[in-house]
Design an enzyme around this catalytic site. Sequence first.
Site, PDB file in Angstrom:
ATOM      1  N   LYS A  37       0.843  -1.201   0.000  1.00  0.00           N
ATOM      2  CA  LYS A  37       0.000   0.000   0.000  1.00  0.00           C
ATOM      3  C   LYS A  37       0.882   1.256   0.000  1.00  0.00           C
ATOM      4  O   LYS A  37       2.100   1.174   0.237  1.00  0.00           O
ATOM      5  CB  LYS A  37      -0.897  -0.005   1.240  1.00  0.00           C
ATOM      6  CG  LYS A  37      -0.136   0.091   2.552  1.00  0.00           C
ATOM      7  CD  LYS A  37      -1.068  -0.054   3.741  1.00  0.00           C
ATOM      8  CE  LYS A  37      -0.289  -0.039   5.043  1.00  0.00           C
ATOM      9  NZ  LYS A  37      -1.154  -0.330   6.194  1.00  0.00           N
ATOM     10  N   ARG A 134     -10.747   1.015  15.210  1.00  0.00           N
ATOM     11  CA  ARG A 134     -10.656   1.723  13.950  1.00  0.00           C
ATOM     12  C   ARG A 134     -11.642   1.013  13.033  1.00  0.00           C
ATOM     13  O   ARG A 134     -12.787   1.416  12.933  1.00  0.00           O
ATOM     14  CB  ARG A 134      -9.202   1.654  13.454  1.00  0.00           C
ATOM     15  CG  ARG A 134      -8.751   2.841  12.676  1.00  0.00           C
ATOM     16  CD  ARG A 134      -7.271   2.788  12.356  1.00  0.00           C
ATOM     17  NE  ARG A 134      -6.852   1.521  11.776  1.00  0.00           N
ATOM     18  CZ  ARG A 134      -5.638   1.267  11.300  1.00  0.00           C
ATOM     19  NH1 ARG A 134      -4.710   2.202  11.347  1.00  0.00           N
ATOM     20  NH2 ARG A 134      -5.336   0.099  10.786  1.00  0.00           N
ATOM     21  N   TYR A 255      16.461  30.113   8.509  1.00  0.00           N
ATOM     22  CA  TYR A 255      15.244  30.833   8.900  1.00  0.00           C
ATOM     23  C   TYR A 255      15.107  30.862  10.415  1.00  0.00           C
ATOM     24  O   TYR A 255      15.316  29.857  11.093  1.00  0.00           O
ATOM     25  CB  TYR A 255      14.012  30.163   8.300  1.00  0.00           C
ATOM     26  CG  TYR A 255      13.858  30.407   6.821  1.00  0.00           C
ATOM     27  CD1 TYR A 255      13.607  31.697   6.328  1.00  0.00           C
ATOM     28  CD2 TYR A 255      13.947  29.351   5.919  1.00  0.00           C
ATOM     29  CE1 TYR A 255      13.454  31.910   4.962  1.00  0.00           C
ATOM     30  CE2 TYR A 255      13.791  29.568   4.557  1.00  0.00           C
ATOM     31  CZ  TYR A 255      13.543  30.847   4.084  1.00  0.00           C
ATOM     32  OH  TYR A 255      13.396  31.063   2.740  1.00  0.00           O
ATOM     33  N   MET A 303      12.803  24.894   2.415  1.00  0.00           N
ATOM     34  CA  MET A 303      12.060  24.164   1.378  1.00  0.00           C
ATOM     35  C   MET A 303      12.987  23.339   0.489  1.00  0.00           C
ATOM     36  O   MET A 303      12.688  22.189   0.160  1.00  0.00           O
ATOM     37  CB  MET A 303      11.254  25.146   0.521  1.00  0.00           C
ATOM     38  CG  MET A 303      10.389  24.449  -0.513  1.00  0.00           C
ATOM     39  SD  MET A 303       9.493  25.580  -1.571  1.00  0.00           S
ATOM     40  CE  MET A 303       8.146  26.067  -0.524  1.00  0.00           C
TER      41      MET A 303
END
Length: 364
Positions: A37, A134, A255, A303
């Site tokens: 998956k 679940r 940053y 990024m």
Amino acid sequence: MKTSRPIQVRIRPAAIRENYLLARRTAAGSRAWAVIKANAYGHGQWRAVEALREVADGFALLECENAVALREAGICQPILLLEGIFSSRDVRAVVEHDISTVIHCPEQLELLLKTAPADAALSVFLKLNTGMNRLGFTAADLPAALARLRKRPHMPVTLMTHFAEADGARGVTEQLQRFDTMCGNWSGPVTLANSAAILRHPQTHRDWVRPGIMMYGASPFADVSAESLGLKPTMSFESRLIGIQTLAAGDRVGYGGTFVAERPMRIGIVACGYADGYPRHAPTGTPIAVSGRLTRTIGRVSMDMLTCDITDIPDASIDAPVTLWGQGTAGTVAADDVATAAGTIAYELFCALAPRVPVTVEAK
Ligand SMILES: *Cc1c(COP(=O)(O)O)cnc(C)c1O
């Protein structure tokens, strides 16, 4: 697309196969669904299928369309839909292509039985809720579901559950007890174990096991390394230094200026950022390898770039190879260790790899 930006992922099909075979040896006597998956946990569904085509007992995934595509590519093994069918279209497809399906609630069973012709033949995996809360039938709903399926002799049933804490301190005892109680005198096939249960709880092996993360070379346990489990890295995430800066004590990096040099330092700028799938939350100190030496990231991941400490790697210059995780040219960094530093798990790192990162596949 091949790009000249130096970042790349390398996939090792042979390691995926070896890890799968390790799962099957560990659960000797059980058959093993190769869980592919989520694009084979970021490795590429088709790459995993190719790697496992000759050895897998079956393939487990989520989307009916992908299951049909596997059949159309000539995969003959059982294929299992782990969340089952979502529509009557899916029902027609699983019947036509002999795809096995999980059925996890009365509504889904109703959809299957009202859409599938009376003589439709397919394997049904009835999922029981044993405590994860679940998906899965409750003890109250199970007898009616079994009774309805007994009237469909061409729909053989396997009972299934999923463990919430096979990797943790509470283990599987309570869920296993609940499962066995719910099953009563069930003598048909059963499937319970994910990777953690395969490796730690042999009493859960039963008829089919369902290895996922261990096939992709990461550990299901926070406190046990993949290497010590005998698992081979299947993905290496690599790049290069594209810049170097020399810092004086007091200089800040990146940053927010969250990292402040306490002494003169040399730092390397790596062509890899969160838009490539590197976790932005990885803090200063996350392991990374440069030119064969293990070091640490510093400052915030941006990024397209991140920064690492190369003060003690004087020969690291521009173009020096970097291993973000896996077994790369610049050294080996366990994906689990990067994940732990970033407060997540290797599953998420693998699945979060960005499409812009070029992938190469090692020859088998
Ligand atoms: C994803 C999944 C698995 C595999 O779990 P791992 O922890 O990756 O081994 C097994 N069973 C089910 C139902 C799953 O959804």
